[in-house]
Design a protein around this motif. Structure first.
Motif, PDB file in Angstrom:
ATOM      1  N   ASN A 117      37.849  75.686   7.566  1.00 29.30           N
ATOM      2  CA  ASN A 117      38.437  75.641   8.505  1.00 29.30           C
ATOM      3  C   ASN A 117      37.415  75.165   9.850  1.00 29.30           C
ATOM      4  O   ASN A 117      36.507  75.089   9.556  1.00 29.30           O
ATOM      5  CB  ASN A 117      39.176  77.072   9.227  1.00 29.30           C
ATOM      6  CG  ASN A 117      40.325  77.322   8.223  1.00 29.30           C
ATOM      7  OD1 ASN A 117      41.061  76.525   7.744  1.00 29.30           O
ATOM      8  ND2 ASN A 117      40.640  78.857   8.222  1.00 29.30           N
ATOM      9  N   TYR A 118      38.040  74.600  10.846  1.00 27.88           N
ATOM     10  CA  TYR A 118      37.121  74.210  11.925  1.00 27.88           C
ATOM     11  C   TYR A 118      37.278  75.144  12.825  1.00 27.88           C
ATOM     12  O   TYR A 118      38.342  75.470  13.661  1.00 27.88           O
ATOM     13  CB  TYR A 118      37.706  72.901  12.662  1.00 27.88           C
ATOM     14  CG  TYR A 118      36.876  72.225  13.634  1.00 27.88           C
ATOM     15  CD1 TYR A 118      36.040  71.197  13.539  1.00 27.88           C
ATOM     16  CD2 TYR A 118      36.933  72.756  15.026  1.00 27.88           C
ATOM     17  CE1 TYR A 118      35.091  70.681  14.251  1.00 27.88           C
ATOM     18  CE2 TYR A 118      36.351  72.073  15.853  1.00 27.88           C
ATOM     19  CZ  TYR A 118      35.237  71.212  15.670  1.00 27.88           C
ATOM     20  OH  TYR A 118      34.469  70.719  16.894  1.00 27.88           O
ATOM     21  N   TYR A 119      36.036  75.969  12.989  1.00 25.23           N
ATOM     22  CA  TYR A 119      36.095  77.058  13.984  1.00 25.23           C
ATOM     23  C   TYR A 119      35.543  76.672  15.421  1.00 25.23           C
ATOM     24  O   TYR A 119      34.730  76.055  15.516  1.00 25.23           O
ATOM     25  CB  TYR A 119      35.005  78.205  13.512  1.00 25.23           C
ATOM     26  CG  TYR A 119      35.739  78.586  12.211  1.00 25.23           C
ATOM     27  CD1 TYR A 119      36.978  79.579  12.142  1.00 25.23           C
ATOM     28  CD2 TYR A 119      35.084  78.308  11.092  1.00 25.23           C
ATOM     29  CE1 TYR A 119      37.051  80.087  11.123  1.00 25.23           C
ATOM     30  CE2 TYR A 119      35.500  78.805   9.787  1.00 25.23           C
ATOM     31  CZ  TYR A 119      36.877  79.562  10.054  1.00 25.23           C
ATOM     32  OH  TYR A 119      37.433  80.104   8.487  1.00 25.23           O
ATOM     33  N   VAL A 120      36.423  77.077  16.429  1.00 20.39           N
ATOM     34  CA  VAL A 120      36.136  76.949  17.572  1.00 20.39           C
ATOM     35  C   VAL A 120      35.188  78.305  18.011  1.00 20.39           C
ATOM     36  O   VAL A 120      34.356  78.346  19.053  1.00 20.39           O
ATOM     37  CB  VAL A 120      37.062  76.830  18.698  1.00 20.39           C
ATOM     38  CG1 VAL A 120      36.703  77.062  20.092  1.00 20.39           C
ATOM     39  CG2 VAL A 120      37.936  75.570  18.140  1.00 20.39           C
ATOM     40  N   PRO A 161      40.206  70.380   5.893  1.00 21.67           N
ATOM     41  CA  PRO A 161      41.257  71.462   6.169  1.00 21.67           C
ATOM     42  C   PRO A 161      41.566  71.941   4.695  1.00 21.67           C
ATOM     43  O   PRO A 161      41.650  71.308   3.699  1.00 21.67           O
ATOM     44  CB  PRO A 161      42.454  70.943   6.883  1.00 21.67           C
ATOM     45  CG  PRO A 161      42.526  69.547   6.568  1.00 21.67           C
ATOM     46  CD  PRO A 161      41.114  68.898   5.982  1.00 21.67           C
ATOM     47  N   THR A 162      42.228  73.151   4.704  1.00 14.92           N
ATOM     48  CA  THR A 162      42.687  73.864   3.591  1.00 14.92           C
ATOM     49  C   THR A 162      44.124  74.423   3.962  1.00 14.92           C
ATOM     50  O   THR A 162      44.483  74.474   5.287  1.00 14.92           O
ATOM     51  CB  THR A 162      41.789  74.610   2.850  1.00 14.92           C
ATOM     52  OG1 THR A 162      41.621  75.769   3.620  1.00 14.92           O
ATOM     53  CG2 THR A 162      40.480  73.867   2.429  1.00 14.92           C
ATOM     54  N   TYR A 202      40.942  75.698  13.918  1.00 11.75           N
ATOM     55  CA  TYR A 202      42.113  74.727  13.122  1.00 11.75           C
ATOM     56  C   TYR A 202      42.062  74.797  12.002  1.00 11.75           C
ATOM     57  O   TYR A 202      41.156  75.150  11.130  1.00 11.75           O
ATOM     58  CB  TYR A 202      41.453  73.297  13.835  1.00 11.75           C
ATOM     59  CG  TYR A 202      41.588  72.893  15.122  1.00 11.75           C
ATOM     60  CD1 TYR A 202      42.541  72.167  15.588  1.00 11.75           C
ATOM     61  CD2 TYR A 202      40.513  73.581  16.209  1.00 11.75           C
ATOM     62  CE1 TYR A 202      42.817  71.765  16.928  1.00 11.75           C
ATOM     63  CE2 TYR A 202      40.590  73.395  17.371  1.00 11.75           C
ATOM     64  CZ  TYR A 202      41.946  72.232  18.144  1.00 11.75           C
ATOM     65  OH  TYR A 202      41.773  71.944  19.021  1.00 11.75           O
ATOM     66  N   THR A 203      43.246  74.569  11.405  1.00 12.45           N
ATOM     67  CA  THR A 203      43.626  74.669   9.834  1.00 12.45           C
ATOM     68  C   THR A 203      44.586  73.727   9.597  1.00 12.45           C
ATOM     69  O   THR A 203      45.400  73.430  10.478  1.00 12.45           O
ATOM     70  CB  THR A 203      43.560  76.154   9.507  1.00 12.45           C
ATOM     71  OG1 THR A 203      43.708  76.239   8.049  1.00 12.45           O
ATOM     72  CG2 THR A 203      45.045  76.690   9.986  1.00 12.45           C
ATOM     73  N   HIS A 204      45.074  73.908   8.054  1.00 13.82           N
ATOM     74  CA  HIS A 204      46.414  73.275   7.779  1.00 13.82           C
ATOM     75  C   HIS A 204      47.323  74.366   7.180  1.00 13.82           C
ATOM     76  O   HIS A 204      46.835  74.998   6.261  1.00 13.82           O
ATOM     77  CB  HIS A 204      46.114  72.166   6.638  1.00 13.82           C
ATOM     78  CG  HIS A 204      47.309  71.404   6.403  1.00 13.82           C
ATOM     79  ND1 HIS A 204      47.844  70.512   7.090  1.00 13.82           N
ATOM     80  CD2 HIS A 204      48.172  71.607   5.454  1.00 13.82           C
ATOM     81  CE1 HIS A 204      49.045  70.110   6.512  1.00 13.82           C
ATOM     82  NE2 HIS A 204      49.302  70.933   5.554  1.00 13.82           N
ATOM     83  N   ILE A 205      48.508  74.464   7.669  1.00 17.50           N
ATOM     84  CA  ILE A 205      49.314  75.634   7.126  1.00 17.50           C
ATOM     85  C   ILE A 205      50.410  74.824   6.748  1.00 17.50           C
ATOM     86  O   ILE A 205      51.325  74.510   6.784  1.00 17.50           O
ATOM     87  CB  ILE A 205      49.899  76.389   8.202  1.00 17.50           C
ATOM     88  CG1 ILE A 205      48.582  77.165   8.862  1.00 17.50           C
ATOM     89  CG2 ILE A 205      50.777  77.511   7.936  1.00 17.50           C
ATOM     90  CD1 ILE A 205      49.009  77.979  10.271  1.00 17.50           C
ATOM     91  N   ASP A 206      50.708  75.160   4.983  1.00 17.83           N
ATOM     92  CA  ASP A 206      51.669  74.522   4.557  1.00 17.83           C
ATOM     93  C   ASP A 206      53.117  75.136   5.136  1.00 17.83           C
ATOM     94  O   ASP A 206      53.222  76.319   5.461  1.00 17.83           O
ATOM     95  CB  ASP A 206      51.686  74.920   2.896  1.00 17.83           C
ATOM     96  CG  ASP A 206      50.637  74.336   2.181  1.00 17.83           C
ATOM     97  OD1 ASP A 206      49.985  73.178   2.680  1.00 17.83           O
ATOM     98  OD2 ASP A 206      50.115  74.826   1.169  1.00 17.83           O
ATOM     99  N   MET A 248      31.524  75.334  14.550  1.00 16.51           N
ATOM    100  CA  MET A 248      32.443  74.354  14.372  1.00 16.51           C
ATOM    101  C   MET A 248      32.528  74.037  12.786  1.00 16.51           C
ATOM    102  O   MET A 248      31.322  73.472  12.394  1.00 16.51           O
ATOM    103  CB  MET A 248      32.024  73.092  15.131  1.00 16.51           C
ATOM    104  CG  MET A 248      31.978  73.210  16.603  1.00 16.51           C
ATOM    105  SD  MET A 248      33.662  73.750  17.054  1.00 16.51           S
ATOM    106  CE  MET A 248      33.275  74.129  18.859  1.00 16.51           C
ATOM    107  N   GLY A 249      33.619  74.193  11.868  1.00 18.35           N
ATOM    108  CA  GLY A 249      33.316  74.442  10.640  1.00 18.35           C
ATOM    109  C   GLY A 249      33.427  72.966  10.050  1.00 18.35           C
ATOM    110  O   GLY A 249      33.471  71.746  10.524  1.00 18.35           O
TER     111      GLY A 249
END
Length: 384
Positions: A52-55, A26-27, A206-210, A21-22
């Motif tokens: 990122n948040y890693y599962v 986010p980036t 999980y991440t944020h994608i522009d 779990m990261g």
């Protein structure tokens, strides 16, 4: 009121898998697109970063969370490490192999849970990689997330051609949950009827994608009032009406144990319309003192839907002791033969087969295998 569990989470922890779990911030991740669709599926590219948040991640990049566990739901599938998939592995040298054990009728499920909740509200995408072969997978893969409640299942559209596919699901599609307190970061549901069918998962995060956006579909709603019932009030026990009858008092449309959303809305002069969104297994209606429908054989419903495809109604009698799970509870589920869209439709459901009728305590509105997020409007519901 206590509800029986639909699934029992049998611990099938795969000990050699490393779950991370990261970091919480986010980036922007690589790749955009996917606006307006259910999911974006592209070519598999092994790309990730520490923010990122890693599962599910094999690399030592990130922060390990030792309170994470991987489960198979109620023995419906077998989970194992896979070092060979026939098409490489997107990240590291091990992927997750999911095999349908056939213990459930046409579905299997599993996922990750955590003892500590995580805030996902700053992310906009759940990303994962999936591989299935045409000779080993013939079903529909769905995903959902959750905390104290679970989101609707989101269908994943990908081609089972034996190569890895990268899937991006916009977090706005996961409705009805608190995204600041996620303890179920990834749940998969496979609707595959073949015993021993297989698919693989890898690199879940999980991440944020522009530029990655989601536009919810516009679903029509009724603009006319439901029909006025003609049954004599003396022959009716009403659960819901628009003033024609006196409804059973104390009724709660929605409970703390169901998986649906319900709100009361007005349509022109009808001010007691129930808008029901079946986000999960169904809606519970209860709250009254148990009542007697002895002599009544039919439940009448006037409904309206634009996207509903299947529906059934369960009626539960608590028996002579009038309490849940007292040993003499009786219930019966009756499906609608067909569902008509975009018109108010009246149906009479035959409940004559209910063994006892003296202590009616619950009515459940169930999706009956239909698509997630079916929306129904109920105008009248009464026994006659």
């Amino acid at each position: 009121m206590k509800k029986a569990k639909l699934f029992t989470m049998a611990a099938a922890l795969v000990t050699s898998l490393v779950v991370f779990m990261g970091c919480p911030q986010p980036t922007s991740g690589g790749g955009g697109g996917g606006g307006g669709g259910e999911t974006y599926v592209g070519d598999a590219v092994a790309a990730y970063n520490e923010a990122n948040y890693y599962v599910y991640l094999e690399s030592t990049t990130g922060v390990q969370d030792n309170d994470s566990e991987l489960y198979a739901f109620d023995g419906t599938c077998a989970l194992a490490d896979a070092t060979s998939t026939g098409s490489g592995i997107p990240e590291g040298s091990v992927a997750l192999k999911v095999t349908n054990t056939g213990s459930a009728a046409g579905w299997s499920a599993g996922g990750w849970t955590t003892a500590t909740s995580a805030d996902m509200s700053a992310y906009n995408a759940l990303v994962f990689y999936v591989l299935a072969k045409p000779t080993e997978f013939n079903g529909q893969l769905k995903v959902k997330i959750g905390g104290t409640s679970e989101s609707p299942e989101i269908a994943v559209q990908f081609t089972a051609d034996g190569t890895w596919k990268k899937v991006q699901v916009h977090l706005d599609q996961f409705t009805g949950i608190d995204k600041t307190a996620i303890t179920k970061p990834f749940i998969f549901v496979s609707e595959d009827t073949d015993f021993n069918d297989i698919f693989y998962l890898d690199n879940i995060y999980y991440t944020h994608i522009d530029g990655f956006t989601y536009t919810p579909p516009t679903i029509p709603s009724p603009t006319t009032v439901p029909p006025t019932p003609s049954e004599s009030a003396s022959n009716v026990i009403s659960i819901l009406s628009q003033g024609t009858y006196t409804d059973v008092t104390g009724t709660n449309w929605g409970t703390d144990w169901d998986a649906a959303e319900c709100e009361t809305i007005s349509v022109n002069t009808a001010t007691n319309i129930k808008k029901i969104t079946l986000t999960g297994w169904g809606l519970g209606v209860e709250g009254w003192t148990t009542f007697d429908i002895t002599g009544k054989t039919t439940l009448h419903i006037d409904y309206w839907t634009a996207n509903g495809t299947a529906l059934s109604i369960k009626v539960v009698d608590f028996g002579n002791d009038g309490s849940y799970d007292g040993g003499d509870d009786k219930e019966i589920t009756v499906p609608l033969t067909t569902v008509t869209q975009n018109n108010w439709t009246g149906v009479d459901l035959d409940f004559s087969g209910l063994e006892t009728k003296g202590h009616i305590a619950q009515i459940l509105v169930l999706p009956n295998g239909g698509a997630a997020n079916q929306i129904y409007y109920f105008g009248n519901m009464y026994f006659k």
